[in-house]
Design a protein around this motif. Structure first.
Motif, PDB file in Angstrom:
ATOM      1  N   VAL A  48      47.149  37.123  46.316  1.00  0.00           N
ATOM      2  CA  VAL A  48      45.969  37.761  45.806  1.00  0.00           C
ATOM      3  C   VAL A  48      44.655  37.403  46.331  1.00  0.00           C
ATOM      4  CG1 VAL A  48      44.951  38.154  43.469  1.00  0.00           C
ATOM      5  CG2 VAL A  48      47.374  38.097  43.702  1.00  0.00           C
ATOM      6  N   ILE A  49      44.530  36.052  46.381  1.00  0.00           N
ATOM      7  CA  ILE A  49      43.094  35.788  47.052  1.00  0.00           C
ATOM      8  C   ILE A  49      42.681  36.222  48.298  1.00  0.00           C
ATOM      9  CG2 ILE A  49      41.757  33.584  47.418  1.00  0.00           C
ATOM     10  CD1 ILE A  49      43.505  32.241  44.987  1.00  0.00           C
ATOM     11  N   ARG A  50      43.671  36.016  49.036  1.00  0.00           N
ATOM     12  CA  ARG A  50      43.352  36.426  50.474  1.00  0.00           C
ATOM     13  C   ARG A  50      43.259  37.913  50.751  1.00  0.00           C
ATOM     14  NH1 ARG A  50      42.525  38.676  54.605  1.00  0.00           N
ATOM     15  NH2 ARG A  50      43.094  37.923  56.748  1.00  0.00           N
ATOM     16  N   ALA A  51      44.015  38.446  49.861  1.00  0.00           N
ATOM     17  CA  ALA A  51      43.801  39.924  49.948  1.00  0.00           C
ATOM     18  C   ALA A  51      42.790  40.690  49.244  1.00  0.00           C
ATOM     19  CB  ALA A  51      45.296  40.686  49.390  1.00  0.00           C
ATOM     20  N   ALA A  52      42.146  40.103  48.547  1.00  0.00           N
ATOM     21  CA  ALA A  52      40.668  40.544  47.378  1.00  0.00           C
ATOM     22  C   ALA A  52      39.687  40.929  48.443  1.00  0.00           C
ATOM     23  CB  ALA A  52      40.222  39.504  46.614  1.00  0.00           C
ATOM     24  N   ALA A  53      39.252  42.034  47.999  1.00  0.00           N
ATOM     25  CA  ALA A  53      37.972  42.481  48.839  1.00  0.00           C
ATOM     26  C   ALA A  53      36.927  41.217  48.790  1.00  0.00           C
ATOM     27  CB  ALA A  53      37.460  43.617  47.905  1.00  0.00           C
ATOM     28  N   PRO A  54      36.014  41.298  49.504  1.00  0.00           N
ATOM     29  CA  PRO A  54      35.054  40.290  49.611  1.00  0.00           C
ATOM     30  C   PRO A  54      34.145  40.219  48.076  1.00  0.00           C
ATOM     31  CG  PRO A  54      34.855  41.460  51.687  1.00  0.00           C
ATOM     32  CD  PRO A  54      35.867  42.051  50.816  1.00  0.00           C
ATOM     33  N   GLY A  55      34.103  38.992  47.562  1.00  0.00           N
ATOM     34  CA  GLY A  55      33.391  38.995  46.295  1.00  0.00           C
ATOM     35  C   GLY A  55      34.116  39.234  45.118  1.00  0.00           C
ATOM     36  N   LEU A  56      35.264  39.659  45.327  1.00  0.00           N
ATOM     37  CA  LEU A  56      36.359  40.025  44.197  1.00  0.00           C
ATOM     38  C   LEU A  56      37.196  38.901  43.706  1.00  0.00           C
ATOM     39  CD1 LEU A  56      36.910  43.702  44.350  1.00  0.00           C
ATOM     40  CD2 LEU A  56      35.298  42.541  42.949  1.00  0.00           C
ATOM     41  N   ALA A  57      37.570  37.754  44.569  1.00  0.00           N
ATOM     42  CA  ALA A  57      38.373  36.775  44.278  1.00  0.00           C
ATOM     43  C   ALA A  57      38.050  35.893  43.503  1.00  0.00           C
ATOM     44  CB  ALA A  57      38.955  36.296  45.603  1.00  0.00           C
ATOM     45  N   SER A  58      38.298  36.087  42.080  1.00  0.00           N
ATOM     46  CA  SER A  58      37.861  35.251  40.900  1.00  0.00           C
ATOM     47  C   SER A  58      39.226  35.271  40.119  1.00  0.00           C
ATOM     48  CB  SER A  58      36.877  36.191  39.933  1.00  0.00           C
ATOM     49  OG  SER A  58      37.463  37.195  39.470  1.00  0.00           O
ATOM     50  N   ILE A  59      38.801  34.151  39.089  1.00  0.00           N
ATOM     51  CA  ILE A  59      40.085  33.752  38.240  1.00  0.00           C
ATOM     52  C   ILE A  59      40.630  34.929  37.487  1.00  0.00           C
ATOM     53  CG2 ILE A  59      40.843  32.554  36.259  1.00  0.00           C
ATOM     54  CD1 ILE A  59      38.980  30.103  37.443  1.00  0.00           C
ATOM     55  N   GLY A  60      39.633  35.969  37.136  1.00  0.00           N
ATOM     56  CA  GLY A  60      39.975  36.980  36.342  1.00  0.00           C
ATOM     57  C   GLY A  60      40.718  38.126  37.327  1.00  0.00           C
ATOM     58  N   HIS A  61      40.421  38.154  38.372  1.00  0.00           N
ATOM     59  CA  HIS A  61      41.228  39.035  39.479  1.00  0.00           C
ATOM     60  C   HIS A  61      42.488  38.443  39.645  1.00  0.00           C
ATOM     61  CE1 HIS A  61      41.952  41.752  42.733  1.00  0.00           C
ATOM     62  NE2 HIS A  61      42.154  40.650  43.456  1.00  0.00           N
ATOM     63  N   VAL A  62      42.685  37.179  39.918  1.00  0.00           N
ATOM     64  CA  VAL A  62      44.123  36.512  39.932  1.00  0.00           C
ATOM     65  C   VAL A  62      44.659  36.932  38.698  1.00  0.00           C
ATOM     66  CG1 VAL A  62      45.370  34.203  40.078  1.00  0.00           C
ATOM     67  CG2 VAL A  62      43.417  34.846  41.508  1.00  0.00           C
ATOM     68  N   ALA A  63      44.383  36.632  37.401  1.00  0.00           N
ATOM     69  CA  ALA A  63      45.233  36.681  36.137  1.00  0.00           C
ATOM     70  C   ALA A  63      45.271  38.375  36.125  1.00  0.00           C
ATOM     71  CB  ALA A  63      44.057  36.470  35.070  1.00  0.00           C
ATOM     72  N   GLU A  64      44.673  39.134  36.565  1.00  0.00           N
ATOM     73  CA  GLU A  64      44.995  40.682  36.322  1.00  0.00           C
ATOM     74  C   GLU A  64      46.400  40.986  37.459  1.00  0.00           C
ATOM     75  OE1 GLU A  64      42.913  44.784  38.253  1.00  0.00           O
ATOM     76  OE2 GLU A  64      41.580  43.452  37.088  1.00  0.00           O
ATOM     77  N   ARG A  65      46.025  40.482  38.643  1.00  0.00           N
ATOM     78  CA  ARG A  65      47.075  40.672  39.583  1.00  0.00           C
ATOM     79  C   ARG A  65      48.343  40.188  39.476  1.00  0.00           C
ATOM     80  NH1 ARG A  65      46.170  45.040  42.756  1.00  0.00           N
ATOM     81  NH2 ARG A  65      47.658  44.145  44.153  1.00  0.00           N
ATOM     82  N   LEU A  66      48.360  38.959  38.639  1.00  0.00           N
ATOM     83  CA  LEU A  66      49.715  38.379  38.374  1.00  0.00           C
ATOM     84  C   LEU A  66      50.029  38.435  36.946  1.00  0.00           C
ATOM     85  CD1 LEU A  66      48.980  36.958  41.176  1.00  0.00           C
ATOM     86  CD2 LEU A  66      49.685  34.880  40.348  1.00  0.00           C
ATOM     87  N   ILE A  67      49.270  39.195  36.194  1.00  0.00           N
ATOM     88  CA  ILE A  67      49.549  39.579  34.791  1.00  0.00           C
ATOM     89  C   ILE A  67      49.617  38.354  34.064  1.00  0.00           C
ATOM     90  CG2 ILE A  67      51.097  41.003  33.446  1.00  0.00           C
ATOM     91  CD1 ILE A  67      52.015  42.403  36.001  1.00  0.00           C
TER      92      ILE A  67
END
Length: 137
Positions: A48-67
């Motif tokens: 998830v972190i590797r695939a995130a667009a620049p500036g979007l790899a946050s804990i919130g993004h990880v939480a969302e993508r991993l449910i």
């Protein structure tokens, strides 16, 4: 009583085969992650972190993508930081938020895992296409 589309015996068989194929892939993925010293969830977080667009790899993004709930994602990231797989960096736009970046060690593990996963997906493609065709038919 609501009317349902007719589900045939062949549909049930195709659905069961599809679920079985997904589980086989999941078992494959879990095994390969373990070979690299990762849990399945750690592997997913790195992806998830590797695939995130620049500036979007946050804990919130990880939480969302991993449910996950945010506090669970925070714990997961804390463990990845402790394993020297992830770094937290301050966001230039929001000082309250940390952005996540993979370390060189994480990139090496993820590169190896992703290559084997691509090979497995290619191997499964004909069978998955056949199952999807059965469900369409």
């Amino acid at each position: 009583m609501p009317q349902h589309a007719t589900i045939t015996d062949a549909d049930y068989a195709a659905l069961a085969d599809f679920r079985f194929s997904l589980r086989q892939f999941q078992a494959f993925s879990e095994s390969r992650a373990a070979e690299c010293g990762l849990t399945p969830q750690q592997h997913q977080a790195l992806l998830v972190i590797r695939a995130a667009a620049p500036g979007l790899a946050s804990i919130g993004h990880v939480a969302e993508r991993l449910i996950l709930k945010p506090h669970s994602a925070t714990g997961l990231i804390d463990r990845l930081v402790a394993l020297d797989l992830v770094e937290r960096r301050p966001s230039s736009s929001d000082k309250r938020q940390a952005l996540l970046a993979l370390t060189d060690l994480a990139h090496a593990k993820l590169d190896r895992l992703s290559a084997t996963h691509k090979e497995e997906i290619r191997r499964l493609r004909p069978m998955l296409n056949e199952l999807l065709d059965k469900l369409d038919g």
